[in-house]
Design an enzyme around this catalytic site. Structure first.
Site, mmCIF file in Angstrom:
data_model
loop_
_atom_site.group_PDB
_atom_site.id
_atom_site.type_symbol
_atom_site.label_atom_id
_atom_site.label_comp_id
_atom_site.label_asym_id
_atom_site.label_seq_id
_atom_site.Cartn_x
_atom_site.Cartn_y
_atom_site.Cartn_z
ATOM 1 C CD GLU A 48 -2.956 -1.012 2.327
ATOM 2 O OE1 GLU A 48 -2.799 -0.150 3.213
ATOM 3 O OE2 GLU A 48 -3.943 -1.762 2.291
ATOM 4 C CD GLU A 108 -3.265 -5.809 4.157
ATOM 5 O OE1 GLU A 108 -4.036 -4.932 4.621
ATOM 6 O OE2 GLU A 108 -2.029 -5.696 4.172
HETATM 7 C C1 GAL Z 1 -3.864 -2.045 5.768
HETATM 8 C C2 GAL Z 1 -2.456 -2.387 6.162
HETATM 9 C C3 GAL Z 1 -2.352 -3.401 7.259
HETATM 10 C C4 GAL Z 1 -3.447 -3.283 8.307
HETATM 11 C C5 GAL Z 1 -4.802 -3.062 7.692
HETATM 12 C C6 GAL Z 1 -5.916 -2.783 8.670
HETATM 13 O O1 GAL Z 1 -3.918 -0.772 5.259
HETATM 14 O O2 GAL Z 1 -1.736 -2.895 5.066
HETATM 15 O O3 GAL Z 1 -1.064 -3.320 7.794
HETATM 16 O O4 GAL Z 1 -3.117 -2.417 9.280
HETATM 17 O O5 GAL Z 1 -4.766 -2.000 6.796
HETATM 18 O O6 GAL Z 1 -5.991 -1.447 8.999
#
Ligand code: GAL
Length: 452
Positions: free
Chosen positions: A174, A362
């Site tokens: 990201e 994710e």
């Molecule tokens: C994403 C990030 C993760 C985690 C997730 C939840 O942006 O890559 O490290 O924190 O959000 O907030």
């Protein structure tokens, strides 16, 4: 595994090659922040300053994955999880950012990788999940063009040390979040603010994305190389022209800024005129050198954003209206619960002809977990994940490419500036005792991915 009512979703509907996994990041789980010569990262430094993190918490111990990796990987195995995404801490293997290699750090990741393989779990490694060496930040960090050389050296060490066993790689996690929150808003490490920091950081991250890809391609046989992007469906607040224009700008920044240069399309300057200021950081051939032919794009989605025109917001004239102001169902992060956003983001990334493959690297949600009779009841998380997996199925059904899904995250962990308050895990962690307990959502995910 305990039996229960499995949902109507079934892993086999996604095909044999669909990748099911869980995702984590070094700074959020490892702890052992100064063990075995590890150098300080920008998150170690940022957490020291009062007021930066919820209740002044830090990642010094976190879920102590550094010492408990075997226990956690065995737990994964017991749940039928076959793919584990984790990141490498740059300062564990190069305590000074560049130069002398810390063999103990290399050993740790060798141990993790080897134990995964022994347990039939495939490692998916992220090279950079936000924990830049503090010594490099002191020389400007992502704002300094020298990051191109520093990053190349770091990736070379990772590729040569682990590339014989690790085949699935993600270059950056990201970039929009670590440049936006870290170098524009100042709410994440290193806490810098303003366009003068943000624009060169963006440009250097775009170049490093491609540099990392090229280094991996040249050093790792049969590598499957990706990089990951945060993204959200953007909905204009109203049908007023001003709100529609504001939404378009937010979409360009949040969903297009990093992927388009990597595809050779350059920056989305037409939709966000202020971005033209980035051109002064471009050197000859930067445009060509920003391009890399990734094997897959990692899509990371948690919510949608509703965007309104705002005269008060400099540069963009657009602002996000938080879920709490809209009276909609929300998570502990104040993010709207909106699973169709995931579908729409799959469609968005499929719209680029040169994107070969999409994997959801994710997706997850933070809710309060109820501990009842030693069981962790997290119906809201389970429902959210289930609805999101249905969106993935819907997209596949319509012929869109999407070939994997990783839940964020395996165990509860250090949620950056929000500390330990929002829990995203499939597995509950008691941070006082380090005890792990699978939540109902974890049992559900386990049943789903092992269903036949
Ligand atoms: C994403 C990030 C993760 C985690 C997730 C939840 O942006 O890559 O490290 O924190 O959000 O907030």
């Amino acid at each position: 595994m305990p039996k229960g009512n499995s949902s109507k979703l079934c892993a086999k509907d996604f095909g044999e090659n669909f990748v099911w996994g869980v995702a984590t990041a070094a700074h959020q789980i490892e702890g052992a922040y100064d063990k075995h010569n590890k150098g300080k990262s920008i998150w170690d430094a940022f957490s020291l300053k009062k007021g930066n993190i919820y209740q002044n918490q830090n990642g010094n111990i976190s879920c102590d994955f550094y010492h408990r990796y075997k226990e956690d990987i065995l737990l994964m195995k017991s749940m039928g999880i076959q793919n584990f995404r984790f990141s490498i801490s740059w300062t564990r293997i190069l305590p000074n950012g560049v130069g002398k290699i810390n063999e103990k750090g290399i050993q740790f990741y060798n141990d993790v990788i080897n134990f995964c393989l022994k347990c039939d779990i495939t490692p998916w490694v992220t090279l950079y999940h936000w924990d830049l060496p503090q010594v490099l930040e002191e020389q400007g960090g992502w704002v300094n063009r020298k990051i191109l050389e520093w990053f190349k050296e770091y990736v070379t060490v990772c590729a040569t040390s682990f590339g014989d066993r690790v085949k699935n790689w993600m270059v950056l996690n990201e970039p929009m979040v670590f440049t936006g929150a870290g170098y524009f808003l100042g709410v994440h490490a290193p806490g810098k603010k303003g366009l003068k920091q943000f624009l060169p950081a963006v440009h250097h991250a775009v170049l490093c994305q491609a540099i990392g890809g090229r280094v991996l391609r040249s050093l790792v046989n049969n590598a499957n190389i990706g990089t990951t992007f945060s993204c959200s469906q953007i909905t204009p607040y109203s049908t007023k022209k001003k709100d529609i224009v504001a939404a378009k700008k937010a979409d360009a920044i949040l969903n297009r800024l990093f992927i388009e240069p990597s595809l050779g399309m350059g920056y989305p300057l037409e939709d966000v005129p202020v971005l033209k200021r980035i051109l002064k950081f471009l050197e000859p051939e930067d445009k060509e050198n920003s391009v890399f032919n990734f094997d897959f794009i990692g899509v990371q989605n948690y919510t949608r954003e509703v965007v309104k025109h705002s005269f008060l917001v400099p540069y963009l004239r657009a602002k996000i209206i938080k879920a709490s102001k809209r009276n909609v169902k929300k998570t502990l992060m104040d993010w709207e619960v909106y699973p169709p956003s995931l579908y729409n983001m799959i469609v968005h990334f499929n719209s680029y002809p040169n994107v070969k493959k999409v994997i959801i690297t994710e997706n997850g949600a933070a809710f309060t977990d109820a501990v009842i009779d030693n069981k962790i009841k997290d119906e809201d998380r389970k429902a959210y994940l289930e609805d999101c997996v249905k969106e993935v199925k819907r997209a596949r059904g319509k012929g869109f490419k999407v070939d994997g899904y990783f839940v964020w995250t395996f165990t509860d962990n250090f949620e950056w500036a929000e500390g330990y308050y929002p829990r995203f895990g499939l597995v509950h962690v008691d941070f006082k005792t380090q005890k792990r307990r699978i939540k109902d959502s974890g049992f559900w995910y386990s049943r789903l991915i092992t269903s036949t």
